[in-house]
Each structure stands twice: as C-alpha cells, then as structure tokens.
Design a protein around this motif. Structure first.
Motif, PDB file in Angstrom:
ATOM      1  N   TYR A  76      33.916  20.818  53.213  1.00 38.64           N
ATOM      2  CA  TYR A  76      34.580  19.798  52.390  1.00 38.64           C
ATOM      3  C   TYR A  76      33.749  19.635  51.131  1.00 38.64           C
ATOM      4  CZ  TYR A  76      36.576  15.237  51.071  1.00 38.64           C
ATOM      5  OH  TYR A  76      37.198  14.205  50.408  1.00 38.64           O
TER       6      TYR A  76
ATOM      7  N   TRP B 281      39.475  20.341  52.020  1.00 39.37           N
ATOM      8  CA  TRP B 281      38.879  20.999  53.172  1.00 39.37           C
ATOM      9  C   TRP B 281      39.197  22.489  53.129  1.00 39.37           C
ATOM     10  CZ3 TRP B 281      35.856  18.444  56.642  1.00 39.37           C
ATOM     11  CH2 TRP B 281      35.934  17.048  56.677  1.00 39.37           C
TER      12      TRP B 281
ATOM     13  N   GLN C  36      29.602  16.779  46.157  1.00 37.26           N
ATOM     14  CA  GLN C  36      28.796  16.933  47.375  1.00 37.26           C
ATOM     15  C   GLN C  36      29.573  17.756  48.395  1.00 37.26           C
ATOM     16  OE1 GLN C  36      27.659  13.281  49.404  1.00 37.26           O
ATOM     17  NE2 GLN C  36      25.782  14.237  50.168  1.00 37.26           N
TER      18      GLN C  36
ATOM     19  N   PHE D  75      32.448  13.557  67.121  1.00 38.35           N
ATOM     20  CA  PHE D  75      32.938  12.807  65.972  1.00 38.35           C
ATOM     21  C   PHE D  75      32.346  11.386  65.971  1.00 38.35           C
ATOM     22  CE2 PHE D  75      35.944  11.077  62.866  1.00 38.35           C
ATOM     23  CZ  PHE D  75      35.851  12.073  61.932  1.00 38.35           C
ATOM     24  N   PHE D  76      31.035  11.346  66.002  1.00 42.39           N
ATOM     25  CA  PHE D  76      30.235  10.118  65.848  1.00 42.39           C
ATOM     26  C   PHE D  76      30.268   9.194  67.070  1.00 42.39           C
ATOM     27  CE2 PHE D  76      31.761  11.428  61.642  1.00 42.39           C
ATOM     28  CZ  PHE D  76      30.559  11.672  61.005  1.00 42.39           C
ATOM     29  N   VAL D  77      30.929   9.611  68.136  1.00 43.02           N
ATOM     30  CA  VAL D  77      31.050   8.750  69.312  1.00 43.02           C
ATOM     31  C   VAL D  77      30.553   9.519  70.526  1.00 43.02           C
ATOM     32  CG1 VAL D  77      32.634   7.482  70.800  1.00 43.02           C
ATOM     33  CG2 VAL D  77      33.029   7.535  68.326  1.00 43.02           C
ATOM     34  N   ALA D  78      29.789   8.861  71.381  1.00 43.64           N
ATOM     35  CA  ALA D  78      29.310   9.526  72.592  1.00 43.64           C
ATOM     36  C   ALA D  78      30.491   9.950  73.459  1.00 43.64           C
ATOM     37  CB  ALA D  78      28.407   8.580  73.376  1.00 43.64           C
ATOM     38  N   ALA D  79      30.397  11.134  74.035  1.00 45.07           N
ATOM     39  CA  ALA D  79      31.453  11.577  74.958  1.00 45.07           C
ATOM     40  C   ALA D  79      31.507  10.630  76.154  1.00 45.07           C
ATOM     41  CB  ALA D  79      31.165  12.997  75.427  1.00 45.07           C
TER      42      ALA D  79
ATOM     43  N   TRP E 234      31.142  21.095  58.664  1.00 44.31           N
ATOM     44  CA  TRP E 234      31.447  20.478  59.945  1.00 44.31           C
ATOM     45  C   TRP E 234      31.681  21.555  60.991  1.00 44.31           C
ATOM     46  CZ3 TRP E 234      32.648  14.997  60.230  1.00 44.31           C
ATOM     47  CH2 TRP E 234      32.511  14.332  59.008  1.00 44.31           C
TER      48      TRP E 234
ATOM     49  N   SER F  57      29.951  19.330  52.321  1.00 43.08           N
ATOM     50  CA  SER F  57      29.557  19.079  53.711  1.00 43.08           C
ATOM     51  C   SER F  57      30.157  20.157  54.593  1.00 43.08           C
ATOM     52  CB  SER F  57      30.009  17.693  54.178  1.00 43.08           C
ATOM     53  OG  SER F  57      31.406  17.543  54.091  1.00 43.08           O
TER      54      SER F  57
ATOM     55  N   ILE G 143      41.075  11.839  57.954  1.00 42.69           N
ATOM     56  CA  ILE G 143      39.891  11.083  57.568  1.00 42.69           C
ATOM     57  C   ILE G 143      39.648  11.125  56.062  1.00 42.69           C
ATOM     58  CG2 ILE G 143      38.749  11.338  59.782  1.00 42.69           C
ATOM     59  CD1 ILE G 143      37.197  13.665  58.644  1.00 42.69           C
TER      60      ILE G 143
ATOM     61  N   THR H 254      24.971  18.309  54.788  1.00 42.10           N
ATOM     62  CA  THR H 254      25.553  17.981  53.482  1.00 42.10           C
ATOM     63  C   THR H 254      24.629  18.550  52.408  1.00 42.10           C
ATOM     64  OG1 THR H 254      24.388  15.857  53.410  1.00 42.10           O
ATOM     65  CG2 THR H 254      26.626  15.841  54.287  1.00 42.10           C
TER      66      THR H 254
ATOM     67  N   LEU I 107      29.284  16.671  61.926  1.00 39.83           N
ATOM     68  CA  LEU I 107      28.825  16.949  60.570  1.00 39.83           C
ATOM     69  C   LEU I 107      27.489  17.671  60.674  1.00 39.83           C
ATOM     70  CD1 LEU I 107      28.846  16.650  57.495  1.00 39.83           C
ATOM     71  CD2 LEU I 107      27.874  14.349  57.794  1.00 39.83           C
TER      72      LEU I 107
ATOM     73  N   GLY J 172      33.416  16.972  48.194  1.00 47.82           N
ATOM     74  CA  GLY J 172      33.825  15.672  47.662  1.00 47.82           C
ATOM     75  C   GLY J 172      33.482  15.560  46.192  1.00 47.82           C
TER      76      GLY J 172
END
Lengths: 273, 265
Positions: A60, A217, A74, A127-131, A78, A76, A194, A233, A230, A62
């Motif tokens: 990506y 993207w 910038q 995606f930033f959350v614990a499985a 993923w 990034s 997103i 960057t 991520l 930006g």
C-alpha cells in the motif's frame, strides 16, 4: 415393589431385564452403553502441530498532502493469508498426516475421549487482534465425538479429531487416529474496506503513471486471501510503491505454526444399535 | 440363544448370545462361553457383562441455567500511517463458569447437553450480526477438575455490545463404582424397598444407567463418530442429528450416526 433381575418368556422375543419396580434399569433389548476397562484404553502423549498457512503479500502506498504542494508518501507491506483447507486426506502442501494412536477391538462403535491440551508457544495476532483460543489450557475435556475446536479468527479455524478407522484391520482390531485440520475461508480479493482501493494493472511500478499509485493496494500476482499482518512500513518516500526504488522489503518472517502438548485417553465403547 | 451366564471361577456374570462350538454352559472354558470370557472381542454377543464399565449417573441430570453476561463494545485505534488509519471495533474475553460443583475429589466422566444435542468442545452457541462489523459471538467449551464441571466461554463483541444471554445446559456426571468383595456375583438386598445387585454390588437396580432408549422415552444421543467438520474456514457441529453451523461453513457434511439412549431421566 423393589429391584429385580430375571428372565421373561412372555415377551416377544424373550428377554432378560434388570428392573427397579416398574422402571427399566436395563434389559437385553435396551442394553446399557458400555466402556471397555482400563486395560483397553489408549493413552497417548505427544505434540500436535498445526502447520503454517500459505502466505503472499500486499503493498500500500499512502499519500497525504496538497496537489501541487508538499506531500508525504509512505509505503507499507502486509502479509496476506491465502485460502485453503488442510487435513490428512488433502494433497501437498495441504496435507497434515494423521497420527496412529493404537488399536481397539474392531466391534467398538464409539470412543470416549479425555483430552488435556496446552499450546506451547505464543501466537501471532491476526489483523491486530489475538486469535481466539477456545479451550482452557491444561484442563480435562470430554469432547463429544472426540472433536475439539482449537483456535480461530474471522477468517480461519483449527480443529482436531480422534477418530476410529472406518474399516477394521481384518484381525479383530481397528485403528484409532488423531487428525488435525485447518481451513482459511476463500476470499477472492483481500479487503480494501480499511481504506484505499486495489490498483488496476500493472501491479508493479514501471516508471510511469506515478500518480496512479497513491492510496492504492497492489498484490503479488494473487489478490486472494486476508490481510492479516503489517510487516513493515517505509519512511517518507515517493518511490515506496511495489517495484519502486523505495518499496518495502517483502521478507515475511511470520510463522503461524502452533504446537500443542497433548495427552489423550481414549476409552473404547459399544452402544447397542 | 440369549442366556445368562454366571461363572464363579472367573468371576463373571453376563447376558450373552452363545458363540459357536457348543460345550457345557457352566464351563468357563467352553467355546460357547467365549463372549462371556473374552467380551471385548465378542461385543455384539454381549448384552451385559460384568467386565465392562457402564455410565452410572452419579446424581440426577442437572439442568442449569447460566446467564452469560454482557461484553461491551470497544474501539481501539491500532494503526495510523500516511493515508491509512485502522480502528478495531469490539473486544474479546475468556470466562470460566462453574456449571456444577460435584466435589468428588477426582475428575469424573461427564456429558453436557445443550439445545437438543451434546455440547461440543468449542461450539458457537451464539452468533449475531454474522459477516458484519456488528458480529458478536460466544463459543463455549467445557472441562472438569476434581471439584467442578466448568464452561469455558470465549466471547467477542463487535461495534455493538454482546448482549447477555441466558442459556440452559443439562449436566450428566458419571460414577465409577467398585465391587464390594463381601458380596457375591448376584445378590439381593431386601432391606428397604429391595435392590437387585450384580457383580458384587457394582451394578444396582436403584441406580440409573445410560442404555438404549425404548420407544417413546425421552432420549439423548451417543454419537458413533466425529461430530465436527471444517470447510471453507468454518466449522459444522452435528450431534445426534442436530446441526450447528458457524456462518460461512461451506460444506454439506451430514454428521455421524448415533444411538438414542435413555435410562437416566
């Protein structure tokens, strides 16, 4: 009227029965479900391994600024998790070999399993959350049908099963296996909800049309799957698009392999059908 | 021929269909008595055998109503880079809930029924707003220790709260009785209302055993195979013919065969 144990020949067919007054404790045509004694249990300790998923990448670039004025760029990169289902009957690279736990008498028609599981390493966030972890570590679980749902996210799941072989071995025994499965949901194109949009081809910078890169993207040749991590960057760099001189490194060091120390006790049983 | 066998020399009492080969019905070495002596290899010939363990209910089936509490929504900014900011909506939590305190001092065999089927180890009992940012869910597993039977709940909220849910579970805990060496293979306790005792008092007419259901009886099901399938990222649970799908499951698996059992209600 109290308990009794006896034989009746005034029924068709005749039967043995164990009664508590009028209540049938069991009888020969309503036999109690049985479990074989301790000497027939299969006790197994070992490590269950859920293999890493198959991954690609998305980039990506930006852009923030004023057209014709100063701007920030910038890039990034993923990691993208590819769809697919793994299991003991899937071809490579989706195959997870089944583990032979032992044999039980061929005529057994169900098994009762007690499992105790502990995952032995930390897991990546998705995606930033614990499985999600669905089991309590180190606890004694009686899983129905020998099946346990281990972990998952909004895009994938992992389960394991303790199963009897569908056919016996011809020598009065039947194999019992431990099988591990995992599956990532099919998604034709990783989501851009997103922010940004998928760039139209070409996906890699060819030295022209630079304005077409901003807030876009790109994929690595396969847009399917799930953006989940991520990786890196860049700093402010107008050439931080895919194929540009400042593109971020595509080295993916993630590893979704998980291992579970496991103890299993498999009790063979038989229920009259 | 179905017959009762009581062989004191090998300490076995059984109801069997004789094996081929004939012999003295009272001789533990007779070929006809192989189902009684070697029951694991003659399972289908045994209606009852004292060599086996049975599912003896420890206490009556316990129907337990659990109020699963609210999990609030949340909003967490997780990334802000040039041209892209990401906020995660919702949160997750793990909760251990005591379903039943048995206080046995050992870990018992147990089963939990939920909504007409046996509760799996990891089953989504609540999913709302599937596929949207409002998706919230409860996945329930279960376990036991020497004191309690637990539910282990993993719950998630979305961009809205996960609401409280009151759900009903039926808990079955099974005993492992032992023989009383002072009692014979078959006996009768005529004190009180009278109890017919088998296998040195281990099997008793005043207890409840999981057994094949008779017509019109309230029943529960023993599954004869795996109860989970995974396809396209999600899981289907089939227990006693009752299907629980996670939204997104992509298969058509029918589930295992099962046997209706009763005797404990």
């Amino acid at each position: 009227m109290g308990g009794s144990f006896g034989y009746r020949n005034d029924t068709t067919p005749p039967r043995f029965e164990h009664l508590d007054g009028g209540r049938v404790v069991w009888r020969s045509d309503a036999a109690p479900a049985l479990l074989l004694p301790d000497t027939a249990w299969l006790n197994w300790s070992g490590t269950i391994t859920c293999p890493d998923f198959i991954k690609g990448n998305a980039m990506y670039q930006g852009w923030n600024g004023v057209t014709g004025g100063s701007a920030l760029y910038q890039g990034s990169i993923w990691s993208v998790m590819r769809p697919g289902t793994w299991g003991p009957d899937e071809p490579s690279p989706y195959n997870i070999p089944r583990i032979l736990l032992g044999t039980i008498p061929a005529a057994c028609n169900f098994i009762e399993v007690v499992a105790n599981l502990t995952r032995v390493q930390s897991i990546f966030v998705f995606f930033f959350v614990a499985a999600s972890q669905y089991q309590k570590y180190g606890a004694y679980i009686d899983p129905d049908g020998g099946c346990i749902e281990l972990e998952g996210t909004h895009a994938w799941r992992r389960i394991f099963k303790v199963v009897m072989a569908p056919t016996d071995n011809g020598d009065g025994t039947r194999n019992v296996y431990l099988e591990t499965y995992q599956s990532v949901k099919y998604q034709a194109k990783f989501t851009t909800d997103i922010g940004g949009n998928m760039k139209t081809d070409p996906q890699s910078y060819d030295g022209s049309a630079t304005s077409a890169w901003y807030n876009k993207w790109t994929h690595d040749g396969d847009p399917s799957g799930w953006l989940w991590w991520l990786m890196a960057t860049t700093g402010n760099d107008i050439n931080s698009m895919r194929g540009g001189s400042g593109q971020p490194s595509a080295a993916d060091t993630s590893d979704w392999t998980t291992q579970w120390t496991t103890t299993l006790s498999v009790r063979p049983g038989y229920a009259q059908t | 021929m179905t017959r009762a066998v009581a062989l004191n020399d090998v300490d076995v009492v059984a109801i069997i269909d004789s094996a081929p080969g004939g012999g003295d019905l009272t001789d533990s070495t007779a070929l006809c008595n192989r189902p009684a002596i070697d029951p694991a290899n003659w399972l289908a010939n045994n209606y009852f055998n004292s060599a086996f363990d049975y599912y003896e209910l420890l206490v009556p089936v316990q129907t337990v109503s659990i109020t699963h509490t609210v999990l609030a929504t949340a909003s967490t900014l997780v990334l802000s880079i040039v041209g892209l900011s990401i906020t995660i909506k919702g949160q997750q939590d793990d909760r251990d809930i005591v379903l039943y305190a048995h206080n046995l001092g050992y870990v018992p065999t147990y089963m939990i029924a939920y909504n007409g089927g046996r509760l799996s180890a990891g089953q989504h009992v609540v999913i709302r707003g599937a596929g949207t940012t409002s998706q919230r869910s409860r996945c329930v597993s279960h376990d036991a220790d020497a004191t309690n039977i637990y539910l282990h709940e993993h719950c998630t909220s979305g961009d809205v709260d996960l609401e409280a849910d009151t759900l009903s579970y039926e808990v079955m805990i099974f005993n492992r009785p032992v023989r009383d060496p002072d009692l014979p293979l078959l006996s009768y306790d005529n004190s009180g209302t009278g109890v017919a005792l088998i296998d040195h008092g281990r099997i008793r007419s005043d207890r409840h055993y999981l057994r094949k259901a008779l017509a019109a009886e309230t029943s529960f099901d023993i599954n004869l195979g795996p109860t989970m399938d995974i396809n396209d990222g999600f899981v289907r649970v089939v227990t006693g013919g009752v299907v629980f799908d996670e939204p997104g499951y992509g298969g058509s698996w029918a589930g295992p065969a099962y046997v209706p059992v009763s005797g404990i209600f």
